[in-house]
Write a protein that holds these residues in place. Structure first.
Motif, PDB file in Angstrom:
ATOM      1  N   UNK A  21      17.532  -4.961  -9.087  1.00  0.00           N
ATOM      2  CA  UNK A  21      17.065  -3.866  -9.959  1.00  0.00           C
ATOM      3  C   UNK A  21      15.989  -4.279 -10.942  1.00  0.00           C
ATOM      4  N   UNK A  22      15.836  -5.571 -11.168  1.00  0.00           N
ATOM      5  CA  UNK A  22      14.795  -6.056 -12.070  1.00  0.00           C
ATOM      6  C   UNK A  22      13.728  -6.853 -11.328  1.00  0.00           C
ATOM      7  N   UNK A  23      13.692  -6.709 -10.004  1.00  0.00           N
ATOM      8  CA  UNK A  23      12.721  -7.426  -9.201  1.00  0.00           C
ATOM      9  C   UNK A  23      11.340  -6.814  -9.285  1.00  0.00           C
ATOM     10  N   UNK A  24      10.370  -7.524  -8.741  1.00  0.00           N
ATOM     11  CA  UNK A  24       8.973  -7.084  -8.818  1.00  0.00           C
ATOM     12  C   UNK A  24       8.773  -5.757  -8.096  1.00  0.00           C
ATOM     13  N   UNK A  25       9.422  -5.592  -6.940  1.00  0.00           N
ATOM     14  CA  UNK A  25       9.257  -4.345  -6.181  1.00  0.00           C
ATOM     15  C   UNK A  25       9.718  -3.142  -7.000  1.00  0.00           C
ATOM     16  N   UNK A  26      10.850  -3.278  -7.675  1.00  0.00           N
ATOM     17  CA  UNK A  26      11.360  -2.177  -8.505  1.00  0.00           C
ATOM     18  C   UNK A  26      10.431  -1.910  -9.678  1.00  0.00           C
ATOM     19  N   UNK A  27       9.945  -2.962 -10.308  1.00  0.00           N
ATOM     20  CA  UNK A  27       9.042  -2.795 -11.455  1.00  0.00           C
ATOM     21  C   UNK A  27       7.717  -2.162 -11.041  1.00  0.00           C
ATOM     22  N   UNK A  28       7.225  -2.509  -9.862  1.00  0.00           N
ATOM     23  CA  UNK A  28       5.977  -1.901  -9.376  1.00  0.00           C
ATOM     24  C   UNK A  28       6.163  -0.400  -9.151  1.00  0.00           C
ATOM     25  N   UNK A  29       7.294  -0.012  -8.551  1.00  0.00           N
ATOM     26  CA  UNK A  29       7.557   1.406  -8.332  1.00  0.00           C
ATOM     27  C   UNK A  29       7.680   2.159  -9.661  1.00  0.00           C
ATOM     28  N   UNK A  30       8.339   1.557 -10.645  1.00  0.00           N
ATOM     29  CA  UNK A  30       8.434   2.188 -11.963  1.00  0.00           C
ATOM     30  C   UNK A  30       7.063   2.336 -12.593  1.00  0.00           C
ATOM     31  N   UNK A  31       6.255   1.303 -12.468  1.00  0.00           N
ATOM     32  CA  UNK A  31       4.901   1.343 -13.038  1.00  0.00           C
ATOM     33  C   UNK A  31       4.055   2.428 -12.379  1.00  0.00           C
ATOM     34  N   UNK A  32       4.172   2.524 -11.058  1.00  0.00           N
ATOM     35  CA  UNK A  32       3.432   3.563 -10.343  1.00  0.00           C
ATOM     36  C   UNK A  32       3.917   4.959 -10.728  1.00  0.00           C
ATOM     37  N   UNK A  33       5.200   5.102 -10.949  1.00  0.00           N
ATOM     38  CA  UNK A  33       5.732   6.406 -11.354  1.00  0.00           C
ATOM     39  C   UNK A  33       5.136   6.847 -12.686  1.00  0.00           C
ATOM     40  N   UNK A  34       5.158   5.953 -13.675  1.00  0.00           N
ATOM     41  CA  UNK A  34       4.567   6.292 -14.968  1.00  0.00           C
ATOM     42  C   UNK A  34       3.083   6.645 -14.816  1.00  0.00           C
ATOM     43  N   UNK A  35       2.374   5.825 -14.050  1.00  0.00           N
ATOM     44  CA  UNK A  35       0.915   5.984 -13.948  1.00  0.00           C
ATOM     45  C   UNK A  35       0.535   7.269 -13.213  1.00  0.00           C
ATOM     46  N   UNK A  36       1.172   7.519 -12.064  1.00  0.00           N
ATOM     47  CA  UNK A  36       0.802   8.678 -11.262  1.00  0.00           C
ATOM     48  C   UNK A  36       1.170   9.987 -11.957  1.00  0.00           C
ATOM     49  N   UNK A  37       2.362  10.041 -12.545  1.00  0.00           N
ATOM     50  CA  UNK A  37       2.764  11.272 -13.228  1.00  0.00           C
ATOM     51  C   UNK A  37       1.853  11.553 -14.426  1.00  0.00           C
ATOM     52  N   UNK A  38       1.516  10.527 -15.173  1.00  0.00           N
ATOM     53  CA  UNK A  38       0.629  10.715 -16.332  1.00  0.00           C
ATOM     54  C   UNK A  38      -0.766  11.137 -15.898  1.00  0.00           C
TER      55      UNK A  38
END
Length: 239
Positions: A21-38
């Motif tokens: 849950x704290x791996x790079x793949x999960x963090x990348x998806x979270x980052x993309x979620x923030x970026x794309x929605x904004x």
């Protein structure tokens, strides 16, 4: 320095670092979620405003100065302000990222609309097109490359700034930066920074390819002035 680079490479290529849950793949998806929605929210707000300003010519002063305002906006300060006003939630992150992206999209949309040749718009009106028809059928297709450039710039800025989500205890790649600073783990800080930079470059290349795929209108050929050719009459027969 060489040892630091080796540790960074080992950190980035470790299979354990990419899972969980704290791996790079999960963090990348979270980052993309923030970026794309904004970015999508900013486009929904900014594109109609930019099109309206460019089509009517009113509010141009606002569009020109919004770019400087966006560059001078203290994103972390805005996150803190919204966080104090609204409490612990992800909304301060989205509000700050949208506020960062809106001026860029409005400015480029207005610039694209303002660059449309007035003679082209007059010609469209001359053949019977009305205001909205001129906007959607003439101005928007001609301004689309610059509009896409604005969306591209805004997306890259948002991706690079979305690390602020970790500032208010949320996820994304900024988690590595802030946690690494708190733990004095330079490898983790550099790893997070490298991942953010790679993601921003990837977004720029993807949107750059999309922008290049947008069909550009044909260039107008300069009007050539043709001189009348004198008619040659047959000579009259002499007696």
């Amino acid at each position: 320095m060489l040892e630091l680079l080796k540790n960074l490479a080992a950190w980035l290529t470790s299979p354990a670092q990419w899972s969980g849950p704290e791996g790079i793949a999960t963090r990348v998806l979270e980052h993309l979620e923030y970026s794309l929605l904004a970015t999508l929210a900013a486009a929904v707000i900014a594109l109609p405003v930019g099109l309206l300003i460019g089509h009517t010519g009113r509010g141009a002063f606002l569009a020109v100065n919004l770019s400087s305002f966006g560059r001078a906006l203290p994103t972390v300060g805005l996150v803190t302000l919204v966080f104090l006003a609204g409490g612990l939630s992800v909304w301060p992150v989205y509000v700050s990222l949208v506020a960062l992206a809106v001026p860029v999209i409005i400015t480029n949309t207005y610039a694209g609309m303002a660059a449309v040749d007035p003679e082209v718009k007059d010609a469209a009106k001359g053949v019977g097109l009305r205001g909205r028809q001129v906007l959607w059928q003439v101005e928007l297709p001609l301004a689309l490359p610059l509009i896409m450039t604005g969306v591209r710039l805004a997306t890259v800025q948002v991706v690079a700034t979305a690390t602020i989500a970790a500032y208010v205890s949320f996820g994304g790649l900024g988690r590595y930066v802030f946690d690494g600073l708190a733990q004095r783990d330079l490898v983790q800080v550099l790893g997070g920074a490298v991942l953010v930079a790679v993601l921003a470059v990837a977004a720029d290349l993807a949107l750059g390819g999309l922008t290049a795929a947008v069909p550009r209108p044909p260039r107008r050929r300069p009007l050539s002035i043709r001189r009348p050719v004198p008619s040659v009459r047959p000579e009259e027969s002499r007696p």
